[in-house]
Enzyme design. Sequence first.
Site, short mmCIF file in Angstrom:
data_model
loop_
_atom_site.label_atom_id
_atom_site.label_comp_id
_atom_site.label_asym_id
_atom_site.label_seq_id
_atom_site.Cartn_x
_atom_site.Cartn_y
_atom_site.Cartn_z
N ASP A 179 0.78 -8.48 -5.50
CA ASP A 179 -0.63 -8.22 -5.20
C ASP A 179 -1.03 -9.06 -4.00
O ASP A 179 -0.61 -10.23 -3.89
CB ASP A 179 -1.48 -8.60 -6.44
CG ASP A 179 -2.87 -7.98 -6.38
OD1 ASP A 179 -3.61 -8.29 -5.44
OD2 ASP A 179 -3.20 -7.19 -7.28
N LEU A 180 -1.85 -8.48 -3.13
CA LEU A 180 -2.32 -9.23 -1.95
C LEU A 180 -3.13 -10.46 -2.33
O LEU A 180 -3.36 -11.34 -1.51
CB LEU A 180 -3.18 -8.33 -1.06
CG LEU A 180 -2.48 -7.27 -0.22
CD1 LEU A 180 -3.50 -6.55 0.65
CD2 LEU A 180 -1.39 -7.88 0.65
N SER A 231 -9.99 0.10 0.94
CA SER A 231 -10.17 0.85 2.19
C SER A 231 -11.39 1.74 2.22
O SER A 231 -11.62 2.41 3.23
CB SER A 231 -8.91 1.69 2.44
OG SER A 231 -8.87 2.78 1.54
N GLY A 274 0.82 -1.22 0.00
CA GLY A 274 0.00 0.00 0.00
C GLY A 274 0.85 1.26 0.00
O GLY A 274 0.40 2.32 0.44
N GLU A 303 -13.15 1.09 12.45
CA GLU A 303 -14.40 0.55 11.90
C GLU A 303 -14.73 -0.81 12.53
O GLU A 303 -15.88 -1.25 12.49
CB GLU A 303 -14.29 0.38 10.38
CG GLU A 303 -14.50 1.66 9.60
CD GLU A 303 -15.92 2.20 9.71
OE1 GLU A 303 -16.85 1.51 9.29
OE2 GLU A 303 -16.09 3.32 10.22
N ARG A 321 -5.18 12.45 1.03
CA ARG A 321 -6.32 11.57 1.20
C ARG A 321 -7.05 11.40 -0.14
O ARG A 321 -7.17 12.37 -0.91
CB ARG A 321 -7.25 12.22 2.23
CG ARG A 321 -8.42 11.38 2.70
CD ARG A 321 -8.01 10.12 3.36
NE ARG A 321 -8.87 9.75 4.48
CZ ARG A 321 -9.14 8.50 4.82
NH1 ARG A 321 -8.64 7.48 4.12
NH2 ARG A 321 -9.89 8.23 5.86
N SER A 373 -8.45 -1.06 12.08
CA SER A 373 -9.27 0.16 11.93
C SER A 373 -10.32 0.29 13.03
O SER A 373 -10.89 -0.71 13.50
CB SER A 373 -9.99 0.07 10.58
OG SER A 373 -11.03 1.00 10.50
N TYR A 403 -16.34 -4.03 5.04
CA TYR A 403 -14.96 -3.57 5.29
C TYR A 403 -14.60 -3.82 6.76
O TYR A 403 -13.53 -4.37 7.06
CB TYR A 403 -14.85 -2.07 4.96
CG TYR A 403 -13.55 -1.45 5.45
CD1 TYR A 403 -12.38 -1.57 4.71
CD2 TYR A 403 -13.50 -0.73 6.65
CE1 TYR A 403 -11.19 -1.00 5.15
CE2 TYR A 403 -12.32 -0.16 7.09
CZ TYR A 403 -11.17 -0.30 6.35
OH TYR A 403 -9.99 0.26 6.80
N HIS A 423 -7.77 9.08 9.84
CA HIS A 423 -6.70 10.07 9.73
C HIS A 423 -6.61 10.54 8.29
O HIS A 423 -6.75 9.76 7.34
CB HIS A 423 -5.37 9.52 10.24
CG HIS A 423 -5.05 8.14 9.79
ND1 HIS A 423 -5.57 7.02 10.39
CD2 HIS A 423 -4.28 7.71 8.78
CE1 HIS A 423 -5.12 5.94 9.77
NE2 HIS A 423 -4.34 6.33 8.78
#
Length: 347
Positions: free
Chosen positions: A56-57, A82, A8, A125, A182, A123, A147, A177
Amino acid sequence: MRRALITGITGQDGSYLAELLLRNGYKVCGLVRRSSSTNYDRLGSLRDQVELIPGDLLDSSSLISAIQISEPDEVYNLAAQSFVPTSWNQPVLTGEFTALGVTRMLEAIRTVNPKIRFYQASSSEMFGMVNESPQNENTRFYPRSPYGVAKLYGHWMTVNYRESYGVYAVSGILFNHESPRRGLEFVSRKVTHAVARIRLGLQQKLKMGNLDAKRDWGYAADYVEAMWLMMQQPAPEDFVIATGECHSVRELVEIAFGHIGLDYRDFVEIDPALYRPAEVDHLRGDCAKAHAKLGWRARVPFEDLVRMMVDCDLVQLQAGSGSSTPNVASPFFVTDGRPLAPLNRVS
Ligand code: NAP
Ligand code: F7E
């Protein structure tokens, strides 16, 4: 020379973390996925100082090979799908990247060298529908989006590899953040970018979703320092990283428009399509543990962050940089760790 691999690295946090690690004398490698056009805007001149490795993940063999090539002491797993709304449209893909991607990386580390330290970008979240406020490392998790569910899986896999295999694996539970780097779809940048465009006569209205949602918003450059600190401890532990302050989206728009002398009520229109199927109404973090053990605390107040982002958007739009996420120099802390005066305002 210590070595780090960042997944990332082309994202908001990846660019700030790469800067920090380079300042700290690291050799920095970054995993980048293939796309039809390059996406290195946030890296700017850092591009020449880091080694980018394709991978790549979704692809375990590419992760193993990235670790073999970079030979890292530390892996920072920041890559993910994300954006929360996309996770309802693409729940399976979000699970593949954001959840199973963590396991693929942990397995790659275990296979190649289990002594590598691992940071997982968890996160707030994961707290979702909160049962206490503020939220700390012991607060119950109750994710409210695919997510959030995917991040919770990644969090527990990180804990599990620590407990099962003794990997130095930490989970940083970071609250929202933001920064001039962003992505434009996140609410802070969506608002500051629109405010700058309205100021310059490029846009008339701003469509928004739920103005009553509340978040604990900090500055991204501060937060990557916490990531690094977590990886330097004698033993791996998880930490909440937050400002401890909570503000509504309404306050965000009020401050951003107010900064250029406008009343948001004249410009904002509510679009029900921007409401989420399930909302996280209220988040506020308690980072007492990070303060006590890492000596970390957030340094940029919410109002300063919003105003700085508006200023940066104005400068970028006027310069016609053509990039929505340019490598804007960190407006705070470029000298001695103290906030600088705001950037030049448009008169
Ligand atoms: P971001 O700007 O969206 O960056 C995401 C990064 O992940 C990009 O570099 C992207 O690459 C990469 N990526 C996505 N899917 C990938 C895949 N399959 N393989 C390899 N790379 C992939 O996110 P951010 O704001 O920097 O956040 C960093 C991490 O922290 C994320 O995991 C996020 O979920 C988490 N987090 C963020 C916040 C926040 O407030 N920012 C708070 C808590 C946790 P491309 O450039 O190719 O798209
Ligand atoms: O939304 C409300 C929206 O998309 C914040 C990611 O980095 O932080 C981020 O997730 C709030 C929500 O961030 C609009 O309903 C109103 O309540 O900026 P956001 P997020 O969903 O909190 C966490 C910690 C992460 O881990 C994630 O990766 O703002 N909202 N109107 C809106 N949000 C958006 N995007 N757009 C609107 O028009």
